[in-house]
Design an enzyme around this catalytic site. Structure first.
Site, PDB file in Angstrom:
ATOM      1  N   ASP A 107      11.369  35.907  42.768  1.00  0.00           N
ATOM      2  CA  ASP A 107      12.466  36.834  42.501  1.00  0.00           C
ATOM      3  C   ASP A 107      13.656  35.992  42.046  1.00  0.00           C
ATOM      4  O   ASP A 107      14.094  35.090  42.765  1.00  0.00           O
ATOM      5  CB  ASP A 107      12.789  37.545  43.824  1.00  0.00           C
ATOM      6  CG  ASP A 107      13.537  38.843  43.629  1.00  0.00           C
ATOM      7  OD1 ASP A 107      14.310  38.934  42.681  1.00  0.00           O
ATOM      8  OD2 ASP A 107      13.345  39.749  44.466  1.00  0.00           O
ATOM      9  N   ASP A 208      16.209  40.138  38.992  1.00  0.00           N
ATOM     10  CA  ASP A 208      17.192  40.959  39.695  1.00  0.00           C
ATOM     11  C   ASP A 208      18.238  41.542  38.729  1.00  0.00           C
ATOM     12  O   ASP A 208      18.790  40.799  37.906  1.00  0.00           O
ATOM     13  CB  ASP A 208      17.887  40.054  40.722  1.00  0.00           C
ATOM     14  CG  ASP A 208      18.731  40.811  41.720  1.00  0.00           C
ATOM     15  OD1 ASP A 208      18.170  41.586  42.502  1.00  0.00           O
ATOM     16  OD2 ASP A 208      19.971  40.625  41.711  1.00  0.00           O
ATOM     17  N   GLU A 262      14.342  44.305  37.259  1.00  0.00           N
ATOM     18  CA  GLU A 262      14.971  45.376  38.033  1.00  0.00           C
ATOM     19  C   GLU A 262      16.140  45.890  37.200  1.00  0.00           C
ATOM     20  O   GLU A 262      16.995  45.101  36.784  1.00  0.00           O
ATOM     21  CB  GLU A 262      15.482  44.847  39.373  1.00  0.00           C
ATOM     22  CG  GLU A 262      16.015  45.980  40.231  1.00  0.00           C
ATOM     23  CD  GLU A 262      17.091  45.567  41.219  1.00  0.00           C
ATOM     24  OE1 GLU A 262      17.269  46.270  42.223  1.00  0.00           O
ATOM     25  OE2 GLU A 262      17.775  44.545  40.982  1.00  0.00           O
ATOM     26  N   HIS A 334      12.822  46.475  49.399  1.00  0.00           N
ATOM     27  CA  HIS A 334      13.733  46.001  50.446  1.00  0.00           C
ATOM     28  C   HIS A 334      15.105  46.662  50.374  1.00  0.00           C
ATOM     29  O   HIS A 334      15.940  46.421  51.243  1.00  0.00           O
ATOM     30  CB  HIS A 334      13.872  44.486  50.320  1.00  0.00           C
ATOM     31  CG  HIS A 334      14.502  44.106  49.019  1.00  0.00           C
ATOM     32  ND1 HIS A 334      13.856  44.285  47.812  1.00  0.00           N
ATOM     33  CD2 HIS A 334      15.721  43.604  48.709  1.00  0.00           C
ATOM     34  CE1 HIS A 334      14.648  43.914  46.825  1.00  0.00           C
ATOM     35  NE2 HIS A 334      15.790  43.488  47.351  1.00  0.00           N
ATOM     36  N   ASP A 335      15.369  47.453  49.333  1.00  0.00           N
ATOM     37  CA  ASP A 335      16.659  48.140  49.203  1.00  0.00           C
ATOM     38  C   ASP A 335      16.558  49.626  49.538  1.00  0.00           C
ATOM     39  O   ASP A 335      17.569  50.336  49.475  1.00  0.00           O
ATOM     40  CB  ASP A 335      17.176  48.047  47.761  1.00  0.00           C
ATOM     41  CG  ASP A 335      17.516  46.627  47.349  1.00  0.00           C
ATOM     42  OD1 ASP A 335      17.894  45.826  48.223  1.00  0.00           O
ATOM     43  OD2 ASP A 335      17.398  46.322  46.148  1.00  0.00           O
TER      44      ASP A 335
HETATM   45  C1  NOJ Z   1      19.225  43.966  43.779  1.00  0.00           C
HETATM   46  C2  NOJ Z   1      18.510  43.441  44.968  1.00  0.00           C
HETATM   47  O1  NOJ Z   1      17.279  44.095  45.090  1.00  0.00           O
HETATM   48  C3  NOJ Z   1      19.416  43.652  46.148  1.00  0.00           C
HETATM   49  O2  NOJ Z   1      18.777  43.407  47.369  1.00  0.00           O
HETATM   50  C4  NOJ Z   1      20.637  42.781  45.959  1.00  0.00           C
HETATM   51  O3  NOJ Z   1      21.568  43.054  46.988  1.00  0.00           O
HETATM   52  C5  NOJ Z   1      21.298  43.026  44.616  1.00  0.00           C
HETATM   53  N1  NOJ Z   1      20.384  43.152  43.537  1.00  0.00           N
HETATM   54  C6  NOJ Z   1      22.236  41.900  44.283  1.00  0.00           C
HETATM   55  O4  NOJ Z   1      21.504  40.754  43.958  1.00  0.00           O
END
Ligand code: NOJ
Length: 576
Positions: A107, A208, A262, A334-335
């Protein structure tokens, strides 16, 4: 991994056939007893992943970091966070995976670095430091940020730097300054890091927030009523295609690597440019389906979602990326809060609804991504005490909401937090009913979900009807049935209240998927030639011989054999 010969050579790719498993190393498995997961802990579970049928592991950031955002704030792109181990542990994990025919993707967060990265430490020394232009600085008076853009974690996206008397931009935490991609040296430095990791032998990247790299130089104000002020200006900014093209020609074209970006606020139209034949990336994560339960006030508000909306979003993406595009399929990461607690029923029908959601994941066209714990139907956790919150985003939003709404007792927000917080995804993996769910011998860095005595890997593996076994069967089925990977998608229940049904077609093979996304029984008449005979059933989430209450399986009203009667959260996949 199976290579399907019946599919047109041009369209096939290993990453389309793969099943990806996302590991959040903090919470996966702790081998050292310090309460934090680590790389040797991941290695202990490689056989577990292999048994499940996983092809690719995605590790969320394991780089050296001050951990403000659990590693998405990178201090050194070429070093491992000491709590997780060292580069030798990473290499050992890579060999363990490769030995079993599996792959590893890393990642990479390159929209921003940590404020402790050597580039930023140099940049903030003086306005004429050679690294100054690695970041985005803007003149302004203290208390008067250059524009109204917001940080995703709440508050202004600008931080005033006392020493040099200018603001710098941070779309996330103020300790995650945004890199200035307009500077060719930044781009070359990042390409070098990408090449370095690929030369180390990794198999690709999850990138990311990669559609946020380009910011308009004029920094226009954003719409203050939007959920993330400024977002329209920095999503797919003016030079984004140049930067993507650069990544592709300088790096990705030279490796057989899998790339998945992402992309917040991604639309089908823009996805076609980024991942289509001429796009730079193989796949992208979009978020429309996981925003369906946002309320009127946005993410930190809970809204109602409906099955027709759910079906519409998936169908739009399936149709929109038919042809040369390719979808990512995910319901958790994870978010995100746990999918069974949002789109299923984490109580009475937990197992059924977790299996239904899994059926969706493995039968749509795209690459499925499993998030750790999803394969055992892990649920949201209670966050009744403010001191149990670990996530920086949740903490900042709790503070803001309390201030905005004049709340002085956290109890008023605990339901919202227990529903929405990213910490729901980050509670430790539930391996067994031992102390701390078998995750650690020490004190876990974040609370364990109290339901671990009921929901855990050991128990799931011992029960042949469990969610875990169902995931494994689905993975095997997808490997065996090219139609589930490459087949065309067609919605066949456009008007039903609760049934989401679709057909997949590849050459002369067809599959019909029928999902009843509701706690009540529903009847559904599939299109004329659809198979509804049990002999054609490829997989289903109820025992084939009758429902839990003894109701027969296939007789709808009037015992019409062409009508399916689907029990609460029933999922069936037929092949023809
Ligand atoms: C997306 C990530 O999935 C998240 O966990 C992170 O806080 C933000 N981008 C900032 O990198």
């Amino acid at each position: 991994m199976i290579v399907h010969r019946s599919t047109d050579e041009r369209d096939r790719a290993w990453w389309k056939e793969a099943v990806v498993y996302q590991i959040y190393p903090w919470s996966f498995n702790d081998s050292r007893g310090d309460g934090i997961g680590d790389l040797p802990g991941v290695r202990e579970k490689v056989d577990y992943l292999h048994d499940l049928g996983v092809d690719v592991v995605w590790l969320t950031p394991v780089y050296d970091s001050p951990k403000v955002d659990n590693g998405y704030d990178i201090r050194d792109y070429r070093a491992i966070l000491p709590e997780f181990g060292g580069l030798d542990d990473l290499h050992a994990l890579l060999s363990d995976l490769h030995d079993r025919g599996m792959k590893l993707i890393m990642d990479l967060a390159v929209n921003h670095t940590s404020d402790e990265h050597e580039w930023f430490r140099a940049a903030r020394k003086s306005r004429d430091n050679p690294y100054r232009d690695y970041y985005i600085w803007h003149p302004g008076e203290p208390g008067e940020p250059p524009n109204n853009w917001e940080s995703h974690f709440g508050g202004s996206a600008w931080e005033y730097d006392q020493r040099t008397g200018e603001y710098y931009l941070h779309l996330y935490h103020h300790r995650q300054p945004d890199l200035n991609w307009a500077n060719p040296d930044v781009r070359e430095s990042i390409y070098e890091i990408m090449r370095w990791w690929l030369e180390e032998g990794i198999d690709g990247f999850r990138l990311d927030v990669i559609n946020l790299l380009s910011k308009p130089r004029e920094f226009p104000d954003g719409d203050p009523d939007s959920d993330w002020t400024g977002v329209k200006h920095f999503v797919d900014g003016p030079r984004i295609h140049d930067y993507f093209r650069g990544m592709r020609t300088e790096v990705f074209d030279h490796y057989d690597a899998m790339t998945v970006g992402e992309m917040p606020e991604l639309t089908v139209e823009s996805a076609r440019k980024h991942v289509g034949e001429d796009g730079a990336l193989d796949m992208a994560f979009q978020f429309e389906h996981v925003q369906l339960d946002y309320g009127e006030a946005g993410r930190w508000d809970i809204g109602e979602w409906t099955v027709p909306e759910f079906r519409e979003v998936f169908t739009r993406w399936q149709e929109g990326l038919a042809g040369d595009g390719w979808n990512t399929l995910f319901l958790n990461n994870h978010d995100q809060p746990r999918s069974v607690s949002r789109f299923g029923d984490d109580d009475r029908y937990r197992a059924e609804s977790a299996k239904l959601l899994a059926t969706l994941l493995f039968t749509l066209r795209g690459t499925p991504f499993i998030y750790q714990g999803e394969e055992i139907g892990m649920t949201n956790a209670p966050f009744d005490r403010i001191e149990d919150i670990r996530d920086v985003d949740t903490r900042q939003h709790v503070d803001l909401l309390m201030a905005e709404r004049g709340i002085d007792d956290y109890a008023e927000l605990s339901d919202l937090v227990s529903y929405r917080s990213r910490d729901n995804a980050r509670t430790p993996m539930q391996w067994s009913d031992d102390r701390a769910a078998g995750f650690t011998d020490g004190d876990p860095w974040i609370t364990v979900n109290p339901n671990y005595t009921e929901i855990n890997v050991e128990r799931e593996r011992a029960d042949p009807d469990s969610v875990w076994h169902y995931y494994r069967e689905l993975i095997t089925l997808r490997d065996r049935e090219p139609v589930l990977i490459y087949g065309d998608y067609e919605l066949v229940s456009p008007d039903h209240d609760t049934v989401f049904a679709y057909r997949r077609t590849l050459d002369d093979r067809r599959a019909l998927v029928a999902l009843n996304v509701a706690p009540e029984t529903a009847t559904f008449r599939p299109p004329g030639d659809a198979p509804t005979d049990d002999a054609d059933l490829l997989i289903g989430n109820y025992p084939a011989d009758g429902s839990e209450d003894g109701a027969p399986v296939d007789d709808g009203p009037g015992n019409d054999p062409g009508v399916l009667s689907l029990r609460p959260y029933e999922a069936r996949v037929y092949g023809l």
